[in-house]
Design a protein around this motif. Structure first.
Motif, PDB file in Angstrom:
ATOM      1  N   LYS A   1      55.013  94.136 -41.053  1.00  0.00           N
ATOM      2  CA  LYS A   1      55.542  93.042 -41.858  1.00  0.00           C
ATOM      3  C   LYS A   1      54.466  92.540 -42.814  1.00  0.00           C
ATOM      4  N   SER A   2      54.906  92.021 -43.946  1.00  0.00           N
ATOM      5  CA  SER A   2      53.973  91.453 -44.917  1.00  0.00           C
ATOM      6  C   SER A   2      54.309  89.980 -45.120  1.00  0.00           C
ATOM      7  N   ARG A   3      53.305  89.213 -45.519  1.00  0.00           N
ATOM      8  CA  ARG A   3      53.513  87.787 -45.769  1.00  0.00           C
ATOM      9  C   ARG A   3      52.818  87.420 -47.073  1.00  0.00           C
ATOM     10  N   TRP A   4      53.542  86.730 -47.922  1.00  0.00           N
ATOM     11  CA  TRP A   4      53.028  86.316 -49.222  1.00  0.00           C
ATOM     12  C   TRP A   4      52.476  84.899 -49.087  1.00  0.00           C
ATOM     13  N   THR A   5      51.164  84.768 -49.245  1.00  0.00           N
ATOM     14  CA  THR A   5      50.519  83.471 -49.154  1.00  0.00           C
ATOM     15  C   THR A   5      50.197  82.963 -50.548  1.00  0.00           C
ATOM     16  N   GLN A   6      50.764  81.823 -50.918  1.00  0.00           N
ATOM     17  CA  GLN A   6      50.524  81.225 -52.225  1.00  0.00           C
ATOM     18  C   GLN A   6      49.592  80.029 -52.077  1.00  0.00           C
ATOM     19  N   LEU A   7      48.468  80.082 -52.759  1.00  0.00           N
ATOM     20  CA  LEU A   7      47.476  79.017 -52.706  1.00  0.00           C
ATOM     21  C   LEU A   7      47.173  78.542 -54.128  1.00  0.00           C
ATOM     22  N   PRO A   8      46.730  77.284 -54.300  1.00  0.00           N
ATOM     23  CA  PRO A   8      46.326  76.825 -55.632  1.00  0.00           C
ATOM     24  C   PRO A   8      45.160  77.657 -56.157  1.00  0.00           C
ATOM     25  N   ARG A   9      45.201  78.006 -57.428  1.00  0.00           N
ATOM     26  CA  ARG A   9      44.093  78.738 -58.035  1.00  0.00           C
ATOM     27  C   ARG A   9      42.911  77.824 -58.307  1.00  0.00           C
ATOM     28  N   ASP A  10      43.197  76.599 -58.723  1.00  0.00           N
ATOM     29  CA  ASP A  10      42.137  75.640 -59.040  1.00  0.00           C
ATOM     30  C   ASP A  10      42.441  74.315 -58.352  1.00  0.00           C
ATOM     31  N   VAL A  11      41.428  73.733 -57.747  1.00  0.00           N
ATOM     32  CA  VAL A  11      41.533  72.399 -57.158  1.00  0.00           C
ATOM     33  C   VAL A  11      40.362  71.582 -57.686  1.00  0.00           C
ATOM     34  N   LEU A  12      40.666  70.544 -58.426  1.00  0.00           N
ATOM     35  CA  LEU A  12      39.633  69.694 -59.006  1.00  0.00           C
ATOM     36  C   LEU A  12      39.806  68.282 -58.458  1.00  0.00           C
ATOM     37  N   VAL A  13      38.783  67.775 -57.773  1.00  0.00           N
ATOM     38  CA  VAL A  13      38.815  66.441 -57.183  1.00  0.00           C
ATOM     39  C   VAL A  13      37.572  65.691 -57.647  1.00  0.00           C
ATOM     40  N   GLY A  14      37.745  64.535 -58.254  1.00  0.00           N
ATOM     41  CA  GLY A  14      36.580  63.772 -58.683  1.00  0.00           C
ATOM     42  C   GLY A  14      36.912  62.692 -59.686  1.00  0.00           C
ATOM     43  N   HIS A  15      35.889  61.967 -60.096  1.00  0.00           N
ATOM     44  CA  HIS A  15      36.046  60.873 -61.037  1.00  0.00           C
ATOM     45  C   HIS A  15      36.399  61.414 -62.422  1.00  0.00           C
ATOM     46  N   ASN A  16      37.390  60.809 -63.061  1.00  0.00           N
ATOM     47  CA  ASN A  16      37.858  61.230 -64.393  1.00  0.00           C
ATOM     48  C   ASN A  16      38.291  62.699 -64.423  1.00  0.00           C
ATOM     49  N   ALA A  17      38.842  63.179 -63.316  1.00  0.00           N
ATOM     50  CA  ALA A  17      39.254  64.583 -63.240  1.00  0.00           C
ATOM     51  C   ALA A  17      40.317  64.916 -64.278  1.00  0.00           C
ATOM     52  N   ILE A  18      41.167  63.950 -64.635  1.00  0.00           N
ATOM     53  CA  ILE A  18      42.237  64.205 -65.605  1.00  0.00           C
ATOM     54  C   ILE A  18      41.662  64.662 -66.948  1.00  0.00           C
ATOM     55  N   GLU A  19      40.485  64.172 -67.293  1.00  0.00           N
ATOM     56  CA  GLU A  19      39.873  64.557 -68.569  1.00  0.00           C
ATOM     57  C   GLU A  19      39.556  66.049 -68.613  1.00  0.00           C
ATOM     58  N   GLN A  20      39.468  66.675 -67.445  1.00  0.00           N
ATOM     59  CA  GLN A  20      39.161  68.104 -67.389  1.00  0.00           C
ATOM     60  C   GLN A  20      40.416  68.970 -67.274  1.00  0.00           C
ATOM     61  N   LEU A  21      41.590  68.345 -67.387  1.00  0.00           N
ATOM     62  CA  LEU A  21      42.841  69.086 -67.300  1.00  0.00           C
ATOM     63  C   LEU A  21      42.943  70.198 -68.351  1.00  0.00           C
ATOM     64  N   PRO A  22      42.509  69.982 -69.605  1.00  0.00           N
ATOM     65  CA  PRO A  22      42.559  71.089 -70.574  1.00  0.00           C
ATOM     66  C   PRO A  22      41.760  72.306 -70.136  1.00  0.00           C
ATOM     67  N   ALA A  23      40.618  72.092 -69.480  1.00  0.00           N
ATOM     68  CA  ALA A  23      39.814  73.223 -68.996  1.00  0.00           C
ATOM     69  C   ALA A  23      40.540  73.965 -67.881  1.00  0.00           C
ATOM     70  N   ILE A  24      41.250  73.219 -67.030  1.00  0.00           N
ATOM     71  CA  ILE A  24      42.035  73.852 -65.959  1.00  0.00           C
ATOM     72  C   ILE A  24      43.126  74.726 -66.572  1.00  0.00           C
ATOM     73  N   LEU A  25      43.833  74.201 -67.557  1.00  0.00           N
ATOM     74  CA  LEU A  25      44.909  74.962 -68.204  1.00  0.00           C
ATOM     75  C   LEU A  25      44.362  76.189 -68.938  1.00  0.00           C
ATOM     76  N   ALA A  26      43.191  76.046 -69.547  1.00  0.00           N
ATOM     77  CA  ALA A  26      42.580  77.191 -70.223  1.00  0.00           C
ATOM     78  C   ALA A  26      42.245  78.291 -69.225  1.00  0.00           C
ATOM     79  N   ASP A  27      41.947  77.901 -67.982  1.00  0.00           N
ATOM     80  CA  ASP A  27      41.598  78.885 -66.956  1.00  0.00           C
ATOM     81  C   ASP A  27      42.829  79.591 -66.406  1.00  0.00           C
ATOM     82  N   ILE A  28      43.889  78.833 -66.107  1.00  0.00           N
ATOM     83  CA  ILE A  28      45.054  79.452 -65.456  1.00  0.00           C
ATOM     84  C   ILE A  28      46.083  79.974 -66.455  1.00  0.00           C
ATOM     85  N   LYS A  29      46.013  79.515 -67.715  1.00  0.00           N
ATOM     86  CA  LYS A  29      46.874  80.020 -68.800  1.00  0.00           C
ATOM     87  C   LYS A  29      48.368  80.045 -68.425  1.00  0.00           C
TER      88      LYS A  29
END
Length: 360
Positions: free
Chosen positions: A15-43
Motif C-alpha cells: 500500500k502507498s500513502r500520500w503525505t502532504q506537508l507545507p512547503r514553507d512555514v514562516l513564524v515570526g515578527h512581521n512575517a506577513i511582510e515576507q509573504l511575497p518571498a514565500i509566493l516567489a518560492d512556491i510559485k
C-alpha cells in the motif's frame, strides 16, 4: 526479534500513502511582510482569492493585500459564517476571478473556509492565522457546522503557513490558551490510538505518535512561558500547532490529535452549541480521559491552569449535567473511531469524572 520487529514484518508494504506537508512555514515578527518571498518560492500563480473575516480583514487582511497588490491580481471574499451556502458562494467567486490560489487570513472559521474552498476548487491554499486557537491552521481537516453538530471534513492542508507572532500575540489570550489546550490534549489522543491498536488492531504510525506526544510535552514543559501579549508565547504555541498538524499529515488522518477528548468536545457542542471554544473543551476532556487511562491527569490540569485555560465546566458556565451527558453520548460521535469513552462508561462514572475536575 522483538514484538515491534514482528509487527513491522507483518505490515502490508504494497500500500502507498500520500503525505502532504507545507512547503514553507514562516513564524515570526512581521512575517506577513515576507509573504511575497514565500509566493516567489512556491510559485502558486498570479491570481489570488483572499478569504478573511470582517474583524480579521482589519487586523491582517488589508496588510496582506497591500504587500501583494503590485504583483498579483487580488480578489476578496468575506467569510461571515461557515456553512454549505457560504462555501458555494466563495467557490463561485474563486471561479469567476480565475483564482489560482487562496490565502486564508483569520481565525479558525476563516482558515477552515479557505481550506475547504481550496479543496473543492483544487487549487493551493496558504494559511495566514491571526490567532492560534487550534491546530487547524496547518491540518488537512476542517470543522464544518451542520444541523446535527460539527463534523470533520477532508480539506487541503496549506502549501505554506505564514504566522505573524506580533499579530497573534495581540489576539485575546483566551484564543492562545485554547490552542495550547488543543495541543496538550494530544496526550490522550495518542493513548486512545494505542488502545484502538491493541484492542481493535487499528493501524498505527509510531512516527506520528512520537511527534504528537512530543508536541504536547513541549507545551506542558513551557507552560510557564505562555503569558498574555508575549510574542515568545505566540511563537511557542504556533510551532506546536504546526507540529501537531504535521503529525496528522504523516498519519493520513486526525488520529494523532483527536481521541475521546475530541469526541467529548463535539458531543458537548451538539448539546450546547457555542458554549465554549473547541480547544478549551478538549483540554477539559483530556483531564477526564487521562484519568480513565490511569495517567497523570493532575499534570495536565496544572499545565492548563498555568497557561490560563479553563479546567472546570463552571469556568465556562456549562452545567455539570451537560458535561455528564456529553461524556455518555461521545460514543455516538464518529463511532468508527474507538477511544476510552467507547469502552462502556456508566452514568455513575461520568458523574464521578465531572466531580473530579473540582478536586483540589
Amino acid at each position: 526479534m522483538s514484538a515491534d520487529d514482528i509487527n513491522v514484518l507483518r505490515r502490508d508494504f504494497s500500500k502507498s500513502r500520500w503525505t502532504q506537508l507545507p512547503r514553507d512555514v514562516l513564524v515570526g515578527h512581521n512575517a506577513i511582510e515576507q509573504l511575497p518571498a514565500i509566493l516567489a518560492d512556491i510559485k502558486p500563480g498570479r491570481s489570488a482569492l483572499i478569504i478573511t473575516g470582517s474583524a480579521t480583514r482589519e487586523v491582517a487582511g488589508n496588510q496582506v493585500c497591500a504587500v501583494l497588490s503590485h504583483d498579483y491580481t487580488i480578489s476578496h471574499f468575506l467569510a461571515t459564517r461557515l456553512d454549505a451556502g457560504l462555501l458555494k458562494e466563495a467557490e463561485q467567486v474563486g471561479r469567476e476571478a480565475g483564482a489560482e490560489f487562496i490565502i486564508g487570513v483569520g481565525g479558525g472559521r476563516v482558515i477552515d473556509t479557505a481550506k475547504i474552498v481550496s479543496y473543492n476548487l483544487d487549487i493551493p491554499f496558504i494559511s495566514v492565522p491571526t490567532a492560534a486557537s487550534h491546530d487547524g491552521i496547518v491540518s488537512g481537516r476542517a470543522t464544518l457546522p451542520t444541523e446535527n453538530g460539527n463534523v470533520s471534513v477532508q480539506a487541503h492542508p496549506p502549501i505554506a503557513v505564514v504566522a505573524d507572532t506580533g499579530i497573534i500575540a495581540r489576539a485575546p489570550h483566551r484564543l492562545l490558551a485554547s490552542g495550547c489546550a488543543d495541543v496538550i490534549s494530544n496526550y490522550t489522543a495518542v493513548l486512545d490510538w494505542e488502545l484502538a491498536h491493541r484492542l481493535r488492531g487499528e493501524e498505527i504510525s509510531e512516527y506520528a505518535v512520537s511527534l504528537s506526544r512530543m508536541t504536547a510535552e513541549i507545551l506542558v514543559k513551557n507552560s510557564r512561558l505562555i503569558k498574555p501579549g508575549q510574542e515568545e508565547a505566540a511563537w511557542i504555541v504556533v510551532k506546536a500547532l504546526v507540529s501537531s498538524g504535521v503529525a496528522m499529515s504523516i498519519a493520513g488522518s486526525s488520529r494523532p490529535a483527536s481521541g475521546g477528548e475530541h469526541k467529548f468536545a463535539h458531543a458537548l457542542e451538539r448539546i450546547m452549541p457555542g458554549g465554549a471554544l473547541h480547544g478549551e473543551v478538549c483540554g477539559i476532556g483530556a483531564i477526564m480521559t487521562m484519568y480513565l487511562h490511569g495517567g497523570d491527569w493532575r499534570a495536565i490540569r496544572q499545565s492548563l491552569i498555568q497557561i490560563g485555560a479553563p479546567t472546570t465546566p463552571e469556568q465556562l458556565k456549562i452545567p455539570d449535567r451537560v458535561v455528564t451527558e456529553a461524556l455518555l453520548s461521545a460514543k455516538d460521535i464518529r463511532p468508527e473511531r474507538f477511544t476510552i469513552l467507547d469502552t462502556g462508561i456508566t452514568r455513575e462514572s461520568a458523574e464521578h469524572l465531572v466531580r473530579m475536575l473540582y478536586e483540589e
